[in-house]
Design a protein around this motif. Structure first.
Motif, PDB file in Angstrom:
ATOM      1  N   GLU A  16       0.311   0.398  13.740  1.00 49.20           N
ATOM      2  CA  GLU A  16       0.712   1.054  12.286  1.00 49.20           C
ATOM      3  C   GLU A  16       0.666   2.523  12.384  1.00 49.20           C
ATOM      4  N   GLU A  17      -0.406   3.203  12.944  1.00 56.62           N
ATOM      5  CA  GLU A  17      -0.301   4.718  13.190  1.00 56.62           C
ATOM      6  C   GLU A  17       0.738   5.155  14.082  1.00 56.62           C
ATOM      7  N   LYS A  20       3.956   4.961  12.168  1.00 54.23           N
ATOM      8  CA  LYS A  20       4.042   6.066  10.993  1.00 54.23           C
ATOM      9  C   LYS A  20       4.249   7.537  11.566  1.00 54.23           C
ATOM     10  N   GLN A  23       7.916   7.475  12.390  1.00 56.97           N
ATOM     11  CA  GLN A  23       8.657   7.680  11.287  1.00 56.97           C
ATOM     12  C   GLN A  23       8.970   9.205  10.597  1.00 56.97           C
ATOM     13  N   ARG A  24       7.383   9.930  10.972  1.00 52.91           N
ATOM     14  CA  ARG A  24       7.320  11.238  10.424  1.00 52.91           C
ATOM     15  C   ARG A  24       8.260  12.210  11.240  1.00 52.91           C
ATOM     16  N   ASP A 107       0.922   9.920   0.880  1.00 58.10           N
ATOM     17  CA  ASP A 107       0.539   9.244   1.952  1.00 58.10           C
ATOM     18  C   ASP A 107      -0.599   9.467   2.666  1.00 58.10           C
TER      19      ASP A 107
END
Length: 112
Positions: A16-17, A20, A23-24, A107
């Motif tokens: 998940e990290e 993310k 995505q950033r 977030d």
């Protein structure tokens, strides 16, 4: 020693990290691309507009008599259009960046 469930939880957290972070990175590239496109658009419009307005002053481009009749015959109209367009793009960019900042703040609050 960790159990299999703990290992799986750690794997899911790390996955998940990583997602993310990817995505950033995509979001940053998208933001930079939008800002660059707006800048290119404003600069190119600023370079082209004086030539178009010179044509309008020469009479090769016809205007409606009621539309902006005070400034239609002057070459400053091009600069006015570029100024209004730049202000509009700046306002949109400011609103977009504000929303991105709020999204990032939410977030980070969720992580805590």
């Amino acid at each position: 020693m960790r159990t299999s469930e703990e290992r799986m939880d750690l794997i899911f957290q790390r996955t998940e990290e990583i997602q993310k972070e990817q995505q950033r990175k995509k979001q940053r590239w998208l933001e930079a691309g939008c800002v660059a496109a707006c800048l290119v658009l404003v600069v190119s419009l600023g370079l082209v507009m004086p030539g178009l307005m010179d044509q309008a002053v020469d009479g090769s481009v016809m205007h409606n008599s009621g539309a902006a009749s005070l400034i239609a015959s002057q070459s400053q109209l091009g600069y006015i259009v570029v100024g209004i367009f730049s202000f509009f793009l700046g306002s949109i960019t400011t609103a977009l960046l504000f929303r991105v900042k709020e999204h990032r703040r939410k977030d980070t609050e969720k992580k805590s």
